[in-house]
Design a protein around this motif. Structure first.
Motif, PDB file in Angstrom:
ATOM      1  N   ALA A  61      -6.114  -2.706   7.899  1.00 21.54           N
ATOM      2  CA  ALA A  61      -5.909  -3.651   6.796  1.00 21.54           C
ATOM      3  C   ALA A  61      -5.674  -5.067   7.328  1.00 21.54           C
ATOM      4  CB  ALA A  61      -4.720  -3.206   5.942  1.00 21.54           C
ATOM      5  N   TRP A  62      -4.877  -5.162   8.387  1.00 21.58           N
ATOM      6  CA  TRP A  62      -4.583  -6.463   9.001  1.00 21.58           C
ATOM      7  C   TRP A  62      -5.868  -7.116   9.508  1.00 21.58           C
ATOM      8  CZ3 TRP A  62      -4.920  -9.208  13.538  1.00 21.58           C
ATOM      9  CH2 TRP A  62      -4.004 -10.249  13.738  1.00 21.58           C
ATOM     10  N   LYS A  63      -6.723  -6.309  10.157  1.00 21.66           N
ATOM     11  CA  LYS A  63      -7.984  -6.822  10.691  1.00 21.66           C
ATOM     12  C   LYS A  63      -8.893  -7.296   9.571  1.00 21.66           C
ATOM     13  CE  LYS A  63     -11.863  -5.584  13.700  1.00 21.66           C
ATOM     14  NZ  LYS A  63     -12.470  -4.508  14.551  1.00 21.66           N
ATOM     15  N   HIS A  64      -8.943  -6.533   8.453  1.00 20.48           N
ATOM     16  CA  HIS A  64      -9.779  -6.934   7.324  1.00 20.48           C
ATOM     17  C   HIS A  64      -9.304  -8.255   6.739  1.00 20.48           C
ATOM     18  CE1 HIS A  64     -12.151  -6.772   3.682  1.00 20.48           C
ATOM     19  NE2 HIS A  64     -11.046  -6.993   2.978  1.00 20.48           N
ATOM     20  N   ALA A  89      -8.433  -1.496  -0.072  1.00 17.20           N
ATOM     21  CA  ALA A  89      -7.803  -0.173   0.049  1.00 17.20           C
ATOM     22  C   ALA A  89      -8.463   0.833  -0.869  1.00 17.20           C
ATOM     23  CB  ALA A  89      -6.314  -0.281  -0.273  1.00 17.20           C
ATOM     24  N   ARG A  90      -8.874   0.391  -2.064  1.00 20.91           N
ATOM     25  CA  ARG A  90      -9.571   1.301  -2.974  1.00 20.91           C
ATOM     26  C   ARG A  90     -10.941   1.659  -2.426  1.00 20.91           C
ATOM     27  NH1 ARG A  90      -7.512  -2.542  -6.789  1.00 20.91           N
ATOM     28  NH2 ARG A  90      -5.653  -1.715  -7.855  1.00 20.91           N
ATOM     29  N   ILE A 147      -8.061   4.587   0.335  1.00 14.99           N
ATOM     30  CA  ILE A 147      -6.632   4.666   0.673  1.00 14.99           C
ATOM     31  C   ILE A 147      -5.808   4.693  -0.601  1.00 14.99           C
ATOM     32  CG2 ILE A 147      -4.741   3.382   1.805  1.00 14.99           C
ATOM     33  CD1 ILE A 147      -6.898   2.239   3.688  1.00 14.99           C
ATOM     34  N   LEU A 148      -6.284   4.007  -1.627  1.00 16.94           N
ATOM     35  CA  LEU A 148      -5.649   4.040  -2.948  1.00 16.94           C
ATOM     36  C   LEU A 148      -6.630   4.626  -3.942  1.00 16.94           C
ATOM     37  CD1 LEU A 148      -3.932   0.517  -3.180  1.00 16.94           C
ATOM     38  CD2 LEU A 148      -2.867   2.713  -2.609  1.00 16.94           C
ATOM     39  N   LEU A 204       0.812  -1.222   0.000  1.00 10.31           N
ATOM     40  CA  LEU A 204       0.000   0.000   0.000  1.00 10.31           C
ATOM     41  C   LEU A 204       0.842   1.267   0.000  1.00 10.31           C
ATOM     42  CD1 LEU A 204      -2.866  -0.877   2.538  1.00 10.31           C
ATOM     43  CD2 LEU A 204      -2.806  -1.201   0.052  1.00 10.31           C
ATOM     44  N   GLY A 205       2.127   1.126   0.276  1.00  7.85           N
ATOM     45  CA  GLY A 205       2.993   2.297   0.322  1.00  7.85           C
ATOM     46  C   GLY A 205       2.661   3.222   1.477  1.00  7.85           C
TER      47      GLY A 205
END
Length: 486
Positions: A452-455, A479-480, A484-485, A441-442
């Motif tokens: 993100a980890w939880k998802h 993320a999209r 986030i992206l 994800l940068g």
């Protein structure tokens, strides 16, 4: 005297002689005690094996911990054992006790006591006594008020402890009122010994426990906790628990137990929650593989603690306890905190209470593999205990229903084993770690990585393991969607 009475008296004399011979034999094969006794005698002092050590020797269960009393004060005791004991500790010195170790035995040597209490303070004020008889009189129960003098093995029993041991009864050397007035914790100790030894308390002791229950409020939470833990870990905890409730002692420090005695009427009948709970505790004990599993027993004891607060009667007259596991977990956490149990122990018991209903409904075929994964993940290291608690909770007298519940849980355990063979259920984690998430994800370390980890963990629980490409694609999709992206 009738022939029957004479025969009974002869049996008692033979039993007494046999028990005394057992003490002498146990001491004979334990030369450390006699050796220590000779050292005290040469120094001009007395030494007696006393208390629980004598009781346990008579019961044929003497362990590696030996308790002694002496007329020597702590400084004199230290001089006598210095150079003989392999190690010495003085943590109990303020109570007149010096500890030592020799040939694998732990020895505690205490100066004769004549304790006094101000009826307000929570701990005894130690006053040194001058005789063995004085020391024995101040002890809690007659079965703990016997002594064997060393090295001559003279047996002293001024309060009939041997007869009480034979009769399996718990009685106090002085009047119960005097004894419990000195130290109210002795009331809890009476229940503890009933649980450990499978003994009955004398009616006078039971009456005093009932009348003086409120005096337990003078005792610190830590001392109550330690005695209660020993009670619950006794060979027969049910006897001890009933004593606590029947005498009103439970109401002083564990009111949730007394609260389980819900009113049952002809219009809104339901299972007797109190009796059910005691049966669950008994069942849990039967599932232990070795020794006492306090966490399992405590969870069994409090698993329905939330029922009184959640009891409701529907329009059809049926009683329900919706979400009692949630309320019970909250009550369990608060009660164990008040009793000063360690945080990790409290957390484990609380989690088991919260999870104990999760299984019900499995038999209807509604559980997907993801539900099984969540069950295992939520239980974590507690899963073996949760298995035992859930099985213990089945107390129905309907044999067909009991057999069906057992079969359903067998099926669940088999299913867990099958899925575990394909996946590492004990360590359900996302298919990408934090470093991989940040790189893909940068983003730097922070809340986004945690989300993100939880998802990804949720995806792992729902769908099982994903390969690397699928995991990365899911992370990017998420993320999209989260903005986030771009």
């Amino acid at each position: 005297m009738s022939e029957a009475s004479a025969h009974h008296a002869a049996d008692r004399r033979e039993l007494t002689a046999a028990q005394r011979n057992a003490v002498a034999e146990l001491l004979r094969v334990s030369p450390v005690a006699d050796e220590l006794g000779r050292r005290f005698v040469r120094a001009g002092h007395e030494l007696h094996l006393v208390g629980g050590s004598v009781r346990d020797a008579l019961l044929g269960r003497l362990g590696d911990d030996l308790d002694f009393c002496t007329d020597a004060h702590p400084d004199e005791t230290l001089r006598i054992i210095k150079g003989w004991a392999e190690s010495i500790w003085e943590t109990g010195r303020e109570f007149g006790t010096i500890g030592a170790q020799r040939d694998g035995l732990r020895l505690e040597i205490t100066t004769f006591r004549a304790e006094s209490y101000d009826q307000v303070s929570r701990n005894p004020v130690v006053v040194y006594g001058t005789s063995l008889d004085e020391d024995l009189k101040r002890r809690d129960f007659t079965i703990n008020a016997m002594a064997v003098s060393l090295p001559d093995h003279r047996f002293t029993d001024p309060h009939g402890g041997l007869d009480d041991l034979s009769a399996k009864v718990i009685r106090t050397p002085s009047t119960p009122g005097e004894s419990f007035g000195d130290d109210p914790l002795r009331m809890l100790r009476a229940a503890r010994f009933a649980a450990q030894l499978r003994f009955a308390v004398h009616p006078d002791v039971h009456l005093a426990m009932t009348e003086m229950a409120a005096d337990l409020d003078r005792i610190t939470a830590e001392r109550i906790r330690d005695e209660f833990t020993k009670l619950l870990c006794g060979a027969d905890p049910i006897t001890g628990l009933r004593l606590l409730v029947d005498t009103g002692l439970a109401e002083r420090f564990l009111p949730e137990l007394t609260g389980l005695k819900l009113e049952i009427d002809e219009h809104a009948q339901h299972k007797d929650v109190y009796e059910h709970t005691l049966t669950v505790v008994e069942n849990a004990v039967s599932y232990e593989e070795e020794g006492c599993d306090f966490i399992l027993r405590m969870a069994a004891l409090l698993h329905d603690a939330g029922k009184p607060a959640t009891k409701a009667v529907g329009s059809d007259g049926r009683v329900s306890f919706h979400h009692h596991e949630v309320v019970g977990a909250r009550l369990t956490k608060a009660r164990m905190k008040a009793m000063r149990y360690p945080k990790d122990v409290t957390a484990q018991v609380t989690a088991l209470v919260a999870l104990h209903l999760r299984f019900y409904g499995y038999g209807r075929g509604e559980w997907t593999d993801s539900a099984v994964r969540r069950y295992v993940a939520d239980a974590g290291d507690l899963l073996p205990r949760l298995h035992k608690l859930t099985r213990s909770d089945c107390t129905t007298r309907n044999r067909r229903k009991a057999a069906q519940l057992a079969a359903d849980y067998d099926a669940l355990e088999d299913r867990i084993a099958r899925i575990a063979a394909e996946e590492d259920l004990a360590r359900v984690r996302p298919d990408l770690d934090g470093n991989a998430i940040m790189e893909l994800l940068g983003v730097p370390p922070g809340p986004v990585v945690g989300r993100a980890w939880k998802h990804l963990k949720e995806q792992r629980l729902e769908h099982g393991p994903l390969d690397r490409d699928a995991a990365e694609a899911e992370l990017l999709r998420w993320a999209r969607a989260e903005g986030i992206l771009g």
